[in-house]
Write an enzyme that holds these catalytic residues in place. Structure first.
Site, PDB file in Angstrom:
ATOM      1  N   ARG A 235       5.307 -11.116   6.160  1.00 35.09           N
ATOM      2  CA  ARG A 235       5.924 -10.118   5.276  1.00 35.09           C
ATOM      3  C   ARG A 235       5.761 -10.570   3.828  1.00 35.09           C
ATOM      4  O   ARG A 235       5.516  -9.784   2.921  1.00 35.09           O
ATOM      5  CB  ARG A 235       7.404  -9.882   5.620  1.00 35.09           C
ATOM      6  CG  ARG A 235       8.044  -8.953   4.616  1.00 35.09           C
ATOM      7  CD  ARG A 235       9.450  -8.435   4.923  1.00 35.09           C
ATOM      8  NE  ARG A 235      10.232  -9.134   5.884  1.00 35.09           N
ATOM      9  CZ  ARG A 235      10.885 -10.286   5.645  1.00 35.09           C
ATOM     10  NH1 ARG A 235      10.834 -10.869   4.461  1.00 35.09           N
ATOM     11  NH2 ARG A 235      11.578 -10.858   6.602  1.00 35.09           N
TER      12      ARG A 235
ATOM     13  N   TYR B 143       3.136  15.056  -5.886  1.00 36.47           N
ATOM     14  CA  TYR B 143       3.075  15.142  -4.422  1.00 36.47           C
ATOM     15  C   TYR B 143       4.476  15.478  -3.880  1.00 36.47           C
ATOM     16  O   TYR B 143       5.481  14.898  -4.326  1.00 36.47           O
ATOM     17  CB  TYR B 143       2.560  13.806  -3.862  1.00 36.47           C
ATOM     18  CG  TYR B 143       2.721  13.712  -2.370  1.00 36.47           C
ATOM     19  CD1 TYR B 143       2.184  14.694  -1.538  1.00 36.47           C
ATOM     20  CD2 TYR B 143       3.429  12.663  -1.790  1.00 36.47           C
ATOM     21  CE1 TYR B 143       2.356  14.626  -0.166  1.00 36.47           C
ATOM     22  CE2 TYR B 143       3.595  12.592  -0.412  1.00 36.47           C
ATOM     23  CZ  TYR B 143       3.059  13.581   0.396  1.00 36.47           C
ATOM     24  OH  TYR B 143       3.240  13.517   1.747  1.00 36.47           O
TER      25      TYR B 143
ATOM     26  N   LYS C 189      -5.938   7.526   0.667  1.00 37.19           N
ATOM     27  CA  LYS C 189      -6.843   8.553   0.165  1.00 37.19           C
ATOM     28  C   LYS C 189      -8.202   7.953  -0.197  1.00 37.19           C
ATOM     29  O   LYS C 189      -8.867   7.409   0.662  1.00 37.19           O
ATOM     30  CB  LYS C 189      -6.152   9.268  -0.997  1.00 37.19           C
ATOM     31  CG  LYS C 189      -4.710   9.702  -0.687  1.00 37.19           C
ATOM     32  CD  LYS C 189      -4.666  10.682   0.459  1.00 37.19           C
ATOM     33  CE  LYS C 189      -3.311  11.138   0.944  1.00 37.19           C
ATOM     34  NZ  LYS C 189      -2.114  10.434   0.693  1.00 37.19           N
TER      35      LYS C 189
ATOM     36  N   ASP D 228       0.480   7.581 -11.157  1.00 34.30           N
ATOM     37  CA  ASP D 228      -0.040   7.723  -9.797  1.00 34.30           C
ATOM     38  C   ASP D 228      -1.502   8.154  -9.930  1.00 34.30           C
ATOM     39  O   ASP D 228      -1.794   9.290 -10.304  1.00 34.30           O
ATOM     40  CB  ASP D 228       0.799   8.764  -9.032  1.00 34.30           C
ATOM     41  CG  ASP D 228       0.354   8.908  -7.586  1.00 34.30           C
ATOM     42  OD1 ASP D 228      -0.832   8.639  -7.298  1.00 34.30           O
ATOM     43  OD2 ASP D 228       1.178   9.319  -6.749  1.00 34.30           O
TER      44      ASP D 228
END
Ligand code: P1T
Length: 396
Positions: free
Chosen positions: A48, A100, A197, A172
């Site tokens: 992690r 978004y 993406k 973004d």
């Protein structure tokens, strides 16, 4: 050495493995690492916190955005959530009025519960940002180009405004990709990606990333990445790393195909409006030319026949698959109001019901044009369309 973009995409953080010579960064599919004594290890304790495959991805993404640091996450929204954890109750965030749908949902329906305050303004107009600044404004959040209306924001102007005010600017950069636009060089503090993406590029992985050269922000975000735990697994990190190797060639093809598709649609009698930043008809074409090096593959359009015609178009396309997401090698089509942006319905961010969004892939463009032609063959054309639009209006 100062390598070019395509070279960095293939090599940054990806030197051959010193022990085995492996040319490709291995998938370190492990959760934990042996220690010879308590606290004595080779730089890795628990996956992690850090994982070598993810470390390689961090180095590559930082190099691509021209940043000093990068952090990878389990999704774009995982990255966004982690960025929100930098803030505290009462802090104010200025957000673009076209983002978004999932970003809006996270801000408005989750983060407000923790006392964060959001204002949604038209980022195409820096004066709106200036007017929205308050003493407690800590962050200015923009997408450019926006999802799904493909609007632009002047990164340089807005970052300068935010900086004067002591607020961080987050861009973004998912739609443009680092090949298309370099927000850090234009003054932004932090870049965010849905690596699902263009960076992943093959619609086979969900991921996110944050890139910055702001040391204090990085230290806090690195702490929060481990503390909140929205990290990607080794295999997903590897998939993004592999995808990124071909980012430059893919983006050039996406753009080449998108130009042809956009020009075709602009000429088509059934199409009311095409929005693509590479077209001179885009209201911010000049800004696009200044701050983007590649216009990418995202196109939005409205048909003369409105929503009904849009639904028929997305039902009829064969190569353009009706699906959410974007940025993969295959072409996708969707209707944001009912799909990716359903959560903005009824808000200031509501998008036109008839809007159709294309993610233009890198198939043979002649095949893409043939597909669109047949999908629009029976669509209402301009004269008929005027009536359809009026009809839609009176229903609302
Ligand atoms: O889906 P995820 O990896 O969590 O990324 C969220 C996200 C963030 N920012 C932008 C600009 C995005 O487009 C997305 C995700 N978008 C879609 C799934 C979509 O089809 O628009």
């Amino acid at each position: 050495m100062d390598y070019g973009f395509a070279t960095r995409a293939i090599h940054a953080g990806q030197e051959p493995d010193p022990e085995t010579g492996s040319v490709i960064v291995p998938i370190y599919q492990t959760s934990t690492y042996a220690q010879s004594e308590v606290g004595v290890h080779k730089g890795y304790e628990y996956s992690r916190t850090d994982n070598p495959t993810r470390t390689a991805l961090h180095a590559c993404l930082a190099a691509l955005e021209g940043g000093t640091y990068a952090l990878a996450f389990a999704s774009g929204l995982g990255a966004t959530t982690t960025l929100m954890l930098m803030l505290k109750a009462g802090d104010h965030v200025i957000v673009g009025d076209d983002v978004y749908g999932g970003t809006y949902r996270l801000f408005q329906r989750v983060m407000t519960e923790f006392g964060l305050v959001f204002d949604f303004v038209d980022m195409a107009n820096p004066d709106e940002v200036r007017a929205a600044l308050r003493p407690e404004t800590r962050m200015v959040w923009l997408e450019t180009p926006t999802n799904p209306l493909v609007k632009l924001a002047d990164i340089r102007a807005i970052s300068a405004l935010a900086r004067q005010h002591g607020a961080l600017t987050v861009v973004d950069n998912t739609f443009a990709s680092p090949y298309g636009q370099q927000p850090l060089a234009l003054g932004a503090d932090i870049v965010l990606h849905s690596t699902t993406k263009y960076l992943g590029g093959h619609s086979d992985v969900v991921g996110g990333a944050i890139i910055t050269s702001h040391e204090q922000a990085y230290e806090r975000l690195k702490f929060l990445q481990n503390a909140a735990g929205a990290v990607p697994g080794a295999f997903d990190s590897w998939l993004v790393l592999r995808g990124v190797k071909t980012l430059a060639v893919r983006m050039r093809e996406h753009e080449r195909n998108a130009f042809e598709v956009a020009r075709f649609l602009e000429q088509h009698p059934a199409v009311e409006r095409v929005i693509y930043p590479g077209l001179p008809s885009h209201p911010q074409y000049e800004l696009a030319r200044q701050q983007m090096q590649c216009f990418g593959g995202m196109i939005s359009l409205i048909l003369c026949g409105g929503e009904a015609a849009g639904r028929e178009m997305v039902r009829r396309t064969k190569l353009f698959t009706l699906a959410e997401s974007l940025g993969g090698v295959e072409s996708l089509i969707e209707m944001p109001a009912a799909m990716t942006h359903a959560s903005v319905t009824g808000s200031k961010l509501e998008v036109p019901a008839g809007l159709v969004r294309l993610s233009v892939g890198i198939e043979d463009v002649a095949d893409l044009l043939t597909d669109l032609k047949q999908a629009l063959a029976d669509a209402p054309t301009r004269a008929v369309g005027q009536e359809a639009l009026v009809a839609n209006h009176s229903e609302a």
